[in-house]
Write an enzyme that holds these catalytic residues in place. Structure first.
Site, mmCIF file in Angstrom:
data_model
loop_
_atom_site.group_PDB
_atom_site.id
_atom_site.type_symbol
_atom_site.label_atom_id
_atom_site.label_comp_id
_atom_site.label_asym_id
_atom_site.label_seq_id
_atom_site.Cartn_x
_atom_site.Cartn_y
_atom_site.Cartn_z
ATOM 1 N NE ARG A 1 -2.384 -1.528 3.434
ATOM 2 C CZ ARG A 1 -2.995 -1.535 4.630
ATOM 3 N NH1 ARG A 1 -4.210 -1.028 4.741
ATOM 4 N NH2 ARG A 1 -2.387 -2.022 5.690
ATOM 5 C CG ASP B 1 5.400 -6.848 -4.817
ATOM 6 O OD1 ASP B 1 5.495 -6.020 -3.902
ATOM 7 O OD2 ASP B 1 4.805 -7.936 -4.686
ATOM 8 C CE LYS C 1 8.031 6.203 10.349
ATOM 9 N NZ LYS C 1 7.525 4.914 10.806
ATOM 10 C CD GLU D 1 2.220 5.933 14.942
ATOM 11 O OE1 GLU D 1 1.572 4.898 14.766
ATOM 12 O OE2 GLU D 1 3.198 6.240 14.231
#
Length: 393
Positions: free
Chosen positions: A25, A45, A203, A210
């Protein structure tokens, strides 16, 4: 022998050519965003159908890593968008196909410690390595992606047009008062954070924050959800503390409307709150979501870094209890369990919107005040279940 066709030339003076491995996605959206900016993408992929979809949207497909590499001009740049667990295996197949001066970009959620090791291994073959923490999920196709980049400065500069095309741009947020307009690329949504590992380290902590935000929303909404506790029939046993002044807890709160009003002018407004409001509007009880999510690791890694640095991170330790509870009994109905279910449910909601790159690990910043009640709830529940099985009253 058939020679692989070279990818078309990029459009524009700053356009580049890049290989993308992994068309989930997020990866597929990044290909579309890069292609629309004039960059030439060669994609691969393991699922041929994913390659076909990207080809239909302007990319050049490849049936194998070897074919993808053959279609890229030198020096090559190959961006990996695969799960952290698959990076080493992928590199073992990809690295022998590359040459000195080529660049490998890891855009997944790898552990920054692995980045340092992998960069050293690739350096022995004069291959550059950049670790790029990528935030934005599937919404990044339209909103842009926040990119936190680690590695050498030279390959970072070589790929600046790629990062600029993926990033949201300066117009995505109002300028910070007092900040110079050209201070750094951070204002555009991408930043060279430091040497190998720095990007994924930033990150990693970003994801810990988060989870803390998600936990805070879940805890607060849980309190409001149970503001009608005074109306409930209370248990009368030695293990249950009676509710004092039940007349003070007879409110029926509309959580979707509360989340909505918080979005407007409130100091706790955020994109995460936006997603929470959307989820509650569709399903106020979050009944579509089980109180369990997978552990992708970032919050545990954040906690480990805090321990190593001697920094306080008590919330993450408390969050471990919630994750364990969610794994033991995801559909329990007690107040403490609903907290875990709500928290993990909101994370699951956000993953549907933001994509697989969003960590699903919920080992993060849960309030210390919920730690003891949570454990007590689990202990009492297990005690009752054991008593029932043994026929003990």
């Amino acid at each position: 022998m058939q020679v692989a066709q070279r990818a078309r030339a990029p459009r524009g003076s700053n356009a580049l050519q890049i290989g993308i491995v992994g068309l989930g996605r997020m990866g597929a959206g990044m290909v579309r965003r890069l292609s629309s900016a004039g960059h030439a993408c060669v994609v691969y992929d393991q699922q041929p159908a994913a390659v076909d979809r990207s080809v239909q949207q302007g990319a050049m497909g490849a049936a194998s890593l070897r074919e993808m590499v053959a279609r890229l001009g030198r020096p090559r740049a190959v961006w990996l968008m695969v799960p952290a667990a698959g990076v080493d295996l992928l590199l073992s197949e990809l690295a022998p196909l590359l040459e000195a001066g080529d660049i490998v970009i890891d855009g997944g959620n790898s552990n920054y410690r692995d980045d340092i090791r992998r960069a050293a291994e690739l350096h022995a073959a004069a291959i550059h390595h950049l670790d790029v923490g990528t935030s934005g999920g599937i919404a990044g196709l339209d909103r842009g992606y926040c990119l936190m980049i680690g590695g050498e400065a030279v390959p970072f500069e070589q790929l600046r047009p790629i990062f600029s095309a993926l990033a949201p741009g300066a117009a995505a947020a109002t300028a910070t008062p007092g900040r110079k307009a050209d201070a750094s690329s951070a204002a555009e949504g991408f930043l060279h954070c430091g040497p190998q590992g720095a990007g994924h380290l930033v990150k990693m902590v970003h994801n810990g924050i988060e989870y803390g935000l998600m936990a805070a929303y879940a805890e607060g909404l849980n309190i409001l959800r149970n503001a009608n506790a005074g109306e409930a029939e209370l248990a009368s046993d030695a293990e249950t503390t009676p509710l004092r002044n039940p007349e003070l807890y007879r409110f029926e709160m509309n959580l979707p409307e509360i989340a909505e009003v918080w979005r407007r002018g409130s100091v706790i407004g955020s994109w995460l709150l936006d997603l929470t409001a959307q989820a509650l509007l569709k399903d106020p009880e979050l009944g579509r979501y089980a109180g369990r999510v997978a552990d992708s690791g970032e919050s545990r890694w954040t906690l480990q870094a805090a321990i190593d640095e001697g920094r306080a991170r008590a919330g993450a330790q408390c969050a471990a209890a919630a994750l364990c509870v969610a794994r033991i009994r995801p559909r329990a109905g007690s107040l403490a369990m609903w907290l875990a279910v709500t928290w993990t449910g909101l994370v699951a909601v956000s993953r549907l919107v933001l994509g697989v790159h969003w960590p699903s690990d919920v080992l993060a910043a849960m309030c210390i005040g919920t730690f003891i009640p949570l454990l007590m709830s689990v202990a009492n529940d297990l005690r009752r279940r054991r008593a029932g099985k043994e026929g003990v009253p």
